[in-house]
Design a protein around this motif. Structure first.
Motif, mmCIF file in Angstrom:
data_model
loop_
_atom_site.group_PDB
_atom_site.id
_atom_site.type_symbol
_atom_site.label_atom_id
_atom_site.label_comp_id
_atom_site.label_asym_id
_atom_site.label_seq_id
_atom_site.Cartn_x
_atom_site.Cartn_y
_atom_site.Cartn_z
ATOM 1 N N ASP A 177 0.835 -1.193 0.000
ATOM 2 C CA ASP A 177 0.000 0.000 0.000
ATOM 3 C C ASP A 177 0.876 1.251 0.000
ATOM 4 O O ASP A 177 2.106 1.170 -0.127
ATOM 5 N N GLU A 178 0.256 2.426 0.150
ATOM 6 C CA GLU A 178 0.996 3.686 0.056
ATOM 7 C C GLU A 178 2.044 3.831 1.153
ATOM 8 O O GLU A 178 3.020 4.561 0.998
ATOM 9 N N GLN A 179 1.833 3.146 2.285
ATOM 10 C CA GLN A 179 2.794 3.213 3.387
ATOM 11 C C GLN A 179 3.857 2.121 3.303
ATOM 12 O O GLN A 179 4.718 2.010 4.172
ATOM 13 N N GLY A 180 3.769 1.292 2.267
ATOM 14 C CA GLY A 180 4.740 0.224 2.105
ATOM 15 C C GLY A 180 4.385 -1.063 2.819
ATOM 16 O O GLY A 180 5.141 -2.038 2.774
ATOM 17 N N ALA A 181 3.238 -1.089 3.488
ATOM 18 C CA ALA A 181 2.788 -2.301 4.179
ATOM 19 C C ALA A 181 2.073 -3.217 3.191
ATOM 20 O O ALA A 181 1.584 -2.762 2.146
ATOM 21 N N PRO A 182 1.992 -4.524 3.483
ATOM 22 C CA PRO A 182 1.255 -5.420 2.593
ATOM 23 C C PRO A 182 -0.195 -4.970 2.420
ATOM 24 O O PRO A 182 -0.882 -4.665 3.399
ATOM 25 N N ALA A 183 -0.635 -4.894 1.180
ATOM 26 C CA ALA A 183 -2.017 -4.499 0.902
ATOM 27 C C ALA A 183 -2.962 -5.628 1.295
ATOM 28 O O ALA A 183 -2.606 -6.813 1.261
ATOM 29 N N THR A 184 -4.173 -5.260 1.671
ATOM 30 C CA THR A 184 -5.159 -6.250 2.095
ATOM 31 C C THR A 184 -6.476 -6.036 1.359
ATOM 32 O O THR A 184 -6.792 -4.923 0.923
ATOM 33 N N VAL A 185 -7.223 -7.120 1.238
ATOM 34 C CA VAL A 185 -8.603 -7.055 0.770
ATOM 35 C C VAL A 185 -9.436 -7.939 1.687
ATOM 36 O O VAL A 185 -8.915 -8.863 2.327
ATOM 37 N N THR A 186 -10.710 -7.640 1.755
ATOM 38 C CA THR A 186 -11.639 -8.452 2.534
ATOM 39 C C THR A 186 -12.655 -9.065 1.589
ATOM 40 O O THR A 186 -13.331 -8.349 0.844
ATOM 41 N N PHE A 187 -12.732 -10.389 1.601
ATOM 42 C CA PHE A 187 -13.720 -11.102 0.795
ATOM 43 C C PHE A 187 -15.061 -11.098 1.524
ATOM 44 O O PHE A 187 -15.113 -11.190 2.753
ATOM 45 N N TYR A 188 -16.152 -11.009 0.748
ATOM 46 C CA TYR A 188 -17.510 -11.147 1.274
ATOM 47 C C TYR A 188 -18.082 -12.422 0.674
ATOM 48 O O TYR A 188 -18.289 -12.515 -0.541
ATOM 49 N N LEU A 189 -18.339 -13.407 1.532
ATOM 50 C CA LEU A 189 -18.676 -14.747 1.066
ATOM 51 C C LEU A 189 -19.975 -15.241 1.686
ATOM 52 O O LEU A 189 -20.202 -15.070 2.894
ATOM 53 N N LYS A 190 -20.798 -15.879 0.864
ATOM 54 C CA LYS A 190 -21.996 -16.534 1.386
ATOM 55 C C LYS A 190 -21.594 -17.745 2.214
ATOM 56 O O LYS A 190 -20.514 -18.313 2.035
ATOM 57 N N ARG A 191 -22.495 -18.131 3.084
ATOM 58 C CA ARG A 191 -22.181 -19.248 3.978
ATOM 59 C C ARG A 191 -21.818 -20.514 3.209
ATOM 60 O O ARG A 191 -20.945 -21.278 3.640
ATOM 61 N N ASP A 192 -22.454 -20.739 2.059
ATOM 62 C CA ASP A 192 -22.153 -21.969 1.322
ATOM 63 C C ASP A 192 -20.828 -21.894 0.558
ATOM 64 O O ASP A 192 -20.428 -22.857 -0.090
ATOM 65 N N GLN A 193 -20.124 -20.756 0.647
ATOM 66 C CA GLN A 193 -18.807 -20.643 0.025
ATOM 67 C C GLN A 193 -17.668 -20.944 1.002
ATOM 68 O O GLN A 193 -16.502 -20.940 0.609
ATOM 69 N N ILE A 194 -18.013 -21.166 2.262
ATOM 70 C CA ILE A 194 -16.986 -21.455 3.265
ATOM 71 C C ILE A 194 -17.262 -22.816 3.894
ATOM 72 O O ILE A 194 -18.373 -23.341 3.831
#
Length: 405
Positions: A177-194
């Motif tokens: 990211d802009e601060q040099g830290a590892p970039a992150t994303v958050t997945f949004y998953l239905k219950r049947d996807q986990i």
């Protein structure tokens, strides 16, 4: 206990602004208290409590009004969760987790994900782990593929969507990211996807269903993988601009405050009728107990006042268009850590005065002790927060001294 298809299908309305969520929590207190022991044994909230969460719309009290939520102020967030945790720590913690994770999703998910979660009158209930435990890759077509095993999905027994935080790679390289830290994303998953892994067997907060779940090589479109660690939500009230993490921090403080309050109430009742060798009359009338009680009560009330003050300041700044400064963020986490350090000590002190009333089940004050001790272990309360806050605090005091000359 696991509940199926809990997403509510109701007409969206802005009438939620008029709902008195604190009154709902006060009214449900007797039910929560009566269900607490069974919930602990099951490792999950009971159906009567979950039914009230849904029917009263408590689960969505922090979500945007345009999606059928209450868009409550940060003070209401703190007071509602404190009141509910005062009735039972696990119940307060579960609502804290699902209401705030639902806030994350409703404020930061892309439009396609919002339509899946909230379209057609639906309103999702979200649990999960937004911390970047998993690993995701950005594909050439713009989609994301991710995997990981996630823990501590509190409230997952009645949730139908899950957050899964991921560190991000592209073309085999970690994205920064802009601060040099590892970039992150958050997945949004239905219950049947986990894959749901019911493995929550712990000392305290037993009824929170803070189970594990597994995401195994799931691919999602960009709207289902966004960064919730920003101050630029896609929708919701202006207060969201203080960032989802601030709401999470406030919620954790609120639950511990509720446990403190309940422990003080319980020992006030116990001490009034408890005799002990060496005391003339009930221990509640002895100066040693009275002084100790006054000290613990002062800790509770002073912490509560300062917590509300800190988060309302962040909210005012956000509503004026200003995200938290590093110094404000440091102060916030300083007090999150301090609440979790002092709170369990207040509860422990109350429990110590309870004598056998604190070890014979059923014992509310014993449950407070177990729950507060477990809350203390959460990463949000780690003492490293104090270390990180210290440079900002030292600089502030040095500047004040220089200004005085």
């Amino acid at each position: 206990m696991q509940y199926e298809s809990q997403t509510m299908v109701k007409e969206k309305s802005t009438a939620n602004a008029a709902i008195d969520y604190r009154a709902i929590v006060r009214d449900m207190a007797p039910l929560v208290a009566s269900e607490a022991r069974e919930a602990e044994a099951k490792g999950d909230l009971t159906k009567p409590v979950v039914d009230i969460f849904l029917e009263s719309e408590l689960v969505w009290f922090m979500a945007p009004r345009e999606l059928g939520g209450g868009a409550s102020s940060i003070r209401t967030c703190i007071e509602v969760l404190e009141d509910l945790a005062r009735s039972d720590g696990s119940t307060g913690w579960s609502l804290m987790a699902t209401s705030i994770h639902t806030l994350y999703a409703s404020g930061w998910a892309g439009d396609e994900a919002i339509d899946a979660m909230f379209g057609g009158g639906r309103r999702a209930i979200v649990a999960g782990m937004p911390g970047p435990i998993g690993k995701a890759t950005k594909l050439a077509d713009g989609r994301f593929r991710g995997s990981g095993r996630f823990g501590f999905a509190s409230g997952s027994g009645y949730a139908d969507w899950f957050l899964a935080g991921m560190t991000l790679s592209e073309n085999g390289e970690v994205v920064r990211d802009e601060q040099g830290a590892p970039a992150t994303v958050t997945f949004y998953l239905k219950r049947d996807q986990i894959e749901y892994v019911p493995n929550w067997d712990v000392l305290g907060l037993r009824a929170t269903a803070s189970n594990d779940f597994v995401v195994d090589d799931v691919t999602v479109s960009p709207d289902f993988a966004t960064n919730v660690r920003t101050y630029t939500p896609l929708r919701g009230p202006a207060s969201y601009r203080m960032g989802g993490l601030a709401f999470g921090a406030a919620g954790h403080c609120a639950v511990v405050l509720g446990m403190m309050k309940r422990a003080l109430e319980e020992i006030a009742i116990i001490a009034a009728g408890k005799a002990r060798l060496g005391y003339n009359g009930p221990i509640g009338s002895h100066p040693m107990f009275q002084k100790d009680f006054a000290v613990q009560e002062a800790a509770y009330t002073s912490l509560r006042s300062r917590v509300i003050e800190i988060f309302e300041e962040l909210e005012r700044e956000a509503e004026a268009g200003n995200p938290p400064t590093p110094a404000q963020f440091a102060r916030m986490y300083q007090f999150v850590s301090w609440v979790h350090e002092v709170g369990p000590e207040v509860v422990r002190n109350c429990h110590a005065w309870a004598g056998s009333a604190g070890i014979r089940e059923p014992s509310v004050i014993a449950r407070c002790l177990r729950d507060a001790s477990t809350a203390r272990m959460h990463s949000v309360a780690d003492p490293i927060k104090m270390v990180n806050a210290a440079p900002h605090l030292i600089e502030q005091y040095a500047d004040q001294a220089r200004d005085r000359g």
